[in-house]
Design a protein around this motif. Structure first.
Motif, mmCIF file in Angstrom:
data_model
loop_
_atom_site.group_PDB
_atom_site.id
_atom_site.type_symbol
_atom_site.label_atom_id
_atom_site.label_comp_id
_atom_site.label_asym_id
_atom_site.label_seq_id
_atom_site.Cartn_x
_atom_site.Cartn_y
_atom_site.Cartn_z
ATOM 1 N N THR A 1 -7.029 -2.476 4.348
ATOM 2 C CA THR A 1 -6.652 -2.781 2.968
ATOM 3 C C THR A 1 -5.217 -2.328 2.700
ATOM 4 O O THR A 1 -4.802 -1.268 3.155
ATOM 5 C CB THR A 1 -7.565 -2.021 1.967
ATOM 6 N N ILE A 2 -4.489 -3.158 1.950
ATOM 7 C CA ILE A 2 -3.165 -2.767 1.460
ATOM 8 C C ILE A 2 -3.328 -2.457 -0.019
ATOM 9 O O ILE A 2 -3.831 -3.296 -0.777
ATOM 10 C CB ILE A 2 -2.147 -3.908 1.665
ATOM 11 N N GLY A 3 -2.964 -1.268 -0.434
ATOM 12 C CA GLY A 3 -3.200 -0.824 -1.810
ATOM 13 C C GLY A 3 -2.262 -1.481 -2.812
ATOM 14 O O GLY A 3 -1.330 -2.211 -2.452
ATOM 15 N N SER A 4 -2.491 -1.191 -4.086
ATOM 16 C CA SER A 4 -1.658 -1.774 -5.144
ATOM 17 C C SER A 4 -0.650 -0.750 -5.672
ATOM 18 O O SER A 4 0.158 -1.053 -6.538
ATOM 19 C CB SER A 4 -2.546 -2.240 -6.297
ATOM 20 N N ASP A 5 -0.698 0.474 -5.121
ATOM 21 C CA ASP A 5 0.068 1.589 -5.689
ATOM 22 C C ASP A 5 1.434 1.777 -5.039
ATOM 23 O O ASP A 5 1.731 2.831 -4.493
ATOM 24 C CB ASP A 5 -0.749 2.883 -5.566
ATOM 25 N N SER A 6 2.304 0.767 -5.114
ATOM 26 C CA SER A 6 3.610 0.851 -4.448
ATOM 27 C C SER A 6 4.473 1.982 -4.980
ATOM 28 O O SER A 6 4.526 2.221 -6.177
ATOM 29 C CB SER A 6 4.381 -0.453 -4.643
ATOM 30 N N LYS A 7 5.147 2.649 -4.053
ATOM 31 C CA LYS A 7 6.052 3.726 -4.432
ATOM 32 C C LYS A 7 7.370 3.545 -3.674
ATOM 33 O O LYS A 7 7.364 3.234 -2.479
ATOM 34 C CB LYS A 7 5.405 5.070 -4.058
ATOM 35 N N LEU A 8 8.475 3.731 -4.384
ATOM 36 C CA LEU A 8 9.785 3.622 -3.729
ATOM 37 C C LEU A 8 10.180 4.958 -3.139
ATOM 38 O O LEU A 8 10.264 5.959 -3.843
ATOM 39 C CB LEU A 8 10.857 3.156 -4.707
ATOM 40 N N LEU A 9 10.413 4.967 -1.833
ATOM 41 C CA LEU A 9 10.885 6.179 -1.176
ATOM 42 C C LEU A 9 12.287 5.898 -0.665
ATOM 43 O O LEU A 9 12.868 4.873 -0.988
ATOM 44 C CB LEU A 9 9.904 6.563 -0.069
ATOM 45 N N GLN A 10 12.798 6.790 0.150
ATOM 46 C CA GLN A 10 14.205 6.689 0.510
ATOM 47 C C GLN A 10 14.594 5.358 1.177
ATOM 48 O O GLN A 10 15.622 4.794 0.898
ATOM 49 C CB GLN A 10 14.580 7.841 1.429
#
Lengths: 474, 453
Positions: free
Chosen positions: B428-437
């Motif tokens: 599964t690919i989640g929906s909670d995208s987060k921008l990192l470096q």
């Protein structure tokens, strides 16, 4: 140059600083890269600039500039003072140290060497790479790619402080390396690497065991052996670690935990352990600026706070004896400054870093160590690893090795991870061989607080462990 | 140089360098200049280490015929410029071996957009940064008495770079960046556990709770128990660990240089299904909030958005002009300089963006009967075998998942698998995208990794 540093110091003092240090670095770094017998990179970097530390109420502030105009130096002192002042009311740990009674005046200190890299042209250095690469390749069809590296670092460092110390010296390190990748059994790729470096002149590569031809032959042999190597078994085994891997363990898994900034800030597994048995009674670990003897160590006569480096005893007969300090942490922990305040260039303030960190040798020969190992893993060389000083856990990758049974080498094994925590590992030291090697170089080096790669030396003989944890690979 | 006029000032200096290089006998030349102001405040258990300064310098590449030379020097003075040019020329003259792949520096293209610029970062004083670091530090320190080593590092960066070359390229770009890192150790008896949190953004972010969050994570880990399991289990990775997963799995496999030199696992798989149908990955050099977003790349080429994997199918590799020419494709605007002016361009992704799925993090957890939640920190990812893709990491902040719920924290466990083959093991690919470096990724659930602990 001392005039400009003096100006920076007096500017800081006039603003109200309690103590000021000024450094000037003019460092030259050359990196040469050859890949598959073609020159890929011929880079030359010159890092020239000035940095000023001011202390205000026991709190330092640092600022730097690449400009050598008096105006810029003045601005630099002002900024450094501003930072110290802004931090002073907030900092709960104050870094007070006593002023030096005796001042040092040492100018233009340098190593005595025969072939300084600055006196040799580019062709000479490219030829060293050609020789090591040709020798490693040895005209076989199974090598997939090759890479040769040459690096040199030298220049001038000037230091001055409110105490009146005046120190200038010339650091130097050279390095020659080669690596191969090759097709192994199946669709597997295997690799091998070798090299030599240190604070030496280019005569280092004239010595029989360090000639580019010899170093190349070794990596050829090792890579070939990896082609048929089996995966190492995972789990807990008796282990023998070679000089290179053990040296990296001394530096990474142990040395960092002794850096006094980690101790003061509760970030080290070795806090409050002075006098405690942390290894078996044959474990002795030192950190030294200028080791005597025929080693390829990094030459560090003074640190970046103007402290003459010492031979710091970290572990003696298994007991933890000391930490690595700058002037402030030494005072706070009641020890002597050990000359471990180092900065990689003018853009950084000095922080606690290692000099040459090594396990003192024991009395076994390699044959005796393998015999005593009986059954287990002989882990050789490393491609690096990771460590968490706060709990002492580490993970390293041994580059190659052998499976040993009945005290005899049975077959070569592939790269394998070795993991654990440093305190348990040192309690498992069962023996050490006689052959201490200390190495340093231009490539690799140590990283901390954004300062990478700082040249350091590390060393060991071969260490026999009653147990180490390997693997995880399928 | 003022931030407002930085691009023009850098371009003017670079142009002077180009003329000088030609006068001195360079057939072709490229001048890269950069200037980056940095304030760095580190409060470690109440010990403050603080500094500021301007990191500025010049990197010069010249060609005489096909012989190349590079030299760099700190400072943005005429003196530094002349030194770098003459050293680069001296190298080019004495190298005596053609760089066969070289033809010319990158040709002129479109200048794109800078990412978000935040004037507050430029204006922030040292005092404000010291205060910010202190508030984060105090949050962590006061969270729980078991916190023994709280720390907060706050940094501001603003500056830019310019590139000019003999092909007519003359471009510049600016950036503002704010960094917060908090690292905390908690202790109980002989047990010590560490945790961190961080933010890297182009604008001044919210500070609140970041210190407390790291402290809470460290304290929770004190309840860790051994896993006592060996075998394949589902593993759920949060965005922080997925970021290192993507960086390692794509660093070599989609790098055009590695493709040309035949070290990439994916080199002959363009058009092939390499991952599950829901996996789409782009490299976005123009994402406004992306940390590596620039108007031009670091050799002056146009920045763009490049599809890497579309619905599981491998679409493109990343190139600079040199390896693009060797690979017979155009540059994708991915020339980077890792050490700024001190380094020559190398290929690097800008911001790798994973298209998020639809399942929330909680739903992903509830879908797992028995598995492991891998959070924040894995040791050893950097030592993965990038040729074969085999990896073996130690997860120091992991939790057991039982019957759809996150249970207790675990003592360090080893997770091993294969980076490249795992693209097909994504559950599964989640929906909670987060921008990192360097990556924008959601949490992801894998099945197929071996867990030992």
């Amino acid at each position: 140059m001392f005039d400009l540093l003096r100006y920076g110091i007096s500017t800081g003092e006039k603003l109200g600083a309690d103590y000021v240090e000024a450094r000037f670095d003019d460092l030259q770094l050359r990196t040469l890269v050859k890949e598959n017998q073609k020159i890929k990179e011929t880079n030359l970097n010159r890092r020239r600039g000035l940095g000023i530390v001011t202390y205000y109420q026991g709190v330092p502030g640092y600022s730097y500039t690449a400009s050598l105009e008096r105006k810029a130096v003045k601005g630099c002192a002002k900024n450094a003072f501003g930072i110290a002042k802004a931090s002073a009311s907030i900092a709960s740990i104050k870094l007070n140290f006593e002023r030096r009674e005796k001042t040092t005046k040492v100018h233009d200190l340098k190593l005595s060497i025969e072939k300084h890299p600055k006196d040799f042209d580019l062709e000479y250095k490219i030829d060293l790479m050609n020789r090591i690469e040709t020798s490693a390749l040895a005209d076989v069809d199974w090598v997939k790619s090759s890479r040769a590296l040459y690096g040199e670092f030298y220049g001038n460092k000037f230091f001055m402080n409110s105490d009146g110390d005046e120190i200038s010296w010339e650091p130097l390190v050279i390095d020659l390396r080669v690596s191969l990748t090759a097709a192994g059994s199946g669709d597997n790729l295997v690799s091998g690497g070798n090299g030599k470096g240190g604070s030496k002149g280019l005569e280092l590569f004239d010595i029989k065991k360090n000639t580019p031809e010899y170093l190349g032959q070794e990596v050829h042999k090792w890579t070939n052996e990896q082609r048929e190597a089996k995966a190492a078994p995972a789990g807990k085994y008796r282990a023998l670690c070679d000089n290179n891997l053990s040296g990296v363990l001394a530096h990474e898994s142990f040395g960092h935990c002794t850096e006094a900034d980690f101790i003061l800030t509760n970030s080290s597994a070795l806090k409050d352990k002075i006098g405690v048995q942390i290894g078996t009674d044959i474990v002795n670990i030192y950190d030294e600026g200028t080791p005597e003897g025929d080693y390829n160590s990094f030459w560090l006569p003074y640190d970046d706070e103007g402290t003459k480096t010492t031979k710091t005893v970290l572990v003696e007969n298994g007991l933890l004896k000391g930490y690595l300090h700058n002037r402030s942490t030494a005072k706070m922990l009641g020890e002597e400054p050990s000359g471990n305040a180092r900065a990689i260039s003018y853009r950084f303030n000095p922080i606690q870093r290692m000099k040459n960190t090594y396990f003192a040798p024991g009395d076994l020969t390699e044959e005796e160590a393998i015999e005593q190992l009986k059954e287990g893993i002989y882990a050789i060389q490393t491609s690096g690893g990771q460590v968490n000083p706060s709990d002492g856990t580490f993970l390293f990758k041994a580059r190659r090795g052998y499976w040993v049974e009945n005290g005899e080498i049975k077959y070569p094994i592939k790269d394998v991870t070795i993991k654990g925590d440093i305190l348990s590992l040192l309690m498992n030291v069962e023996g050490l061989t006689k052959d201490l090697e200390i190495s340093s170089g231009y490539f690799g080096g140590c990283g901390k607080g954004g300062q990478f790669p700082l040249p350091v030396g590390l060393g060991s003989s071969k260490i026999l462990f009653s147990e180490a944890t390997f693997g995880g690979e399928q | 140089m003022k931030f407002d006029t930085l691009k023009d000032d850098l371009l003017a200096l670079a142009d002077t360098g180009l003329k000088y290089a030609k006068n001195q006998g360079a057939d072709q030349a490229e001048i890269y200049v950069s200037s980056m102001h940095n304030i760095n405040i580190n409060n470690q258990s109440g010990m403050i280490e603080a500094k500021d300064g301007l990191n500025e310098g010049i990197g010069v590449r010249v060609a005489i015929g096909k012989c190349l030379g590079f030299a760099a020097m700190s400072g943005l003075t005429d003196d530094a410029l002349k030194h770098a040019v003459s050293e680069a020329l001296s190298v080019a003259k004495s190298v005596k071996q053609d760089n066969e792949g070289f033809d010319s520096f990158v040709s002129k293209g479109k200048v794109g957009k800078d990412g978000i610029l935040d004037s507050k970062i430029v204006e922030m004083s040292t005092e404000e940064l010291v205060q910010s670091a202190n508030s984060i530090y105090l949050e962590a320190k006061n969270f729980d008495k078991r916190v023994i080593s709280p720390s907060a590092q706050v940094q501001s960066f603003y500056g830019g770079h310019a590139v000019v070359n003999s092909e007519g390229v003359a471009g510049a770009s600016k950036a503002t960046v704010f960094v917060i890192v908090t690292f905390t150790t908690a202790a109980e008896g002989e047990k010590r556990k560490s945790a961190f949190d961080f933010k890297v953004t182009r604008e001044v972010p919210e500070f609140e709770n970041i210190g407390a969050k790291a402290a809470e994570k460290a304290v929770k880990l004190l309840d860790s128990k051994p896993m006592e399991h060996t075998g394949v289990l589902p593993t759920l990775w949060n965005p922080n660990v997925m970021s290192s997963f993507w960086q390692m799995s794509l660093a070599q496999s989609i790098n055009g240089r590695q493709v040309v030199e035949k070290n990439s696992y994916f080199m002959d798989k363009l058009g092939d299904q390499v991952g599950i149908g829901k996996l789409s990955v782009t490299d976005d050099g123009q994402l406004p909030e992306g940390l590596n977003t620039t108007a031009i790349d670091h050799e002056g080429a146009t920045r763009q958005t490049t599809p890497i994997i579309e619905k599981g199918v491998l679409r493109s590799f990343l190139y600079d002009s040199y390896y693009g020419r060797l690979g017979k494709v155009k540059s994708t605007g991915n020339a980077d300089r890792r050490q700024g002016y001190e380094s020559t361009p190398t290929i690097s992704s800008s911001t790798v963006v994973i298209t998020p799925g639809t399942k929330s993090f909680d739903k992903m957890v509830s879908s797992i009967d028995k598995g492991v939640y891998v959070m924040d920190n894995v040791m050893g990812m950097g030592h993965s075998n990038l040729i074969s893709g085999d990896f073996s990491v130690v997860a120091t902040s992991a939790y057991l998942i039982e019957k759809g719920e996150i249970s207790h924290p675990l003592e360090p466990i080893t997770i091993a698998g294969n980076l490249y083959k795992s693209f097909k093991d994504i559950q599964t690919i989640g929906s909670d995208s987060k921008l990192l470096q360097a990556v924008k990724t959601p949490s992801m659930l894998f099945d197929g990794f071996t867990v030992v602990g």
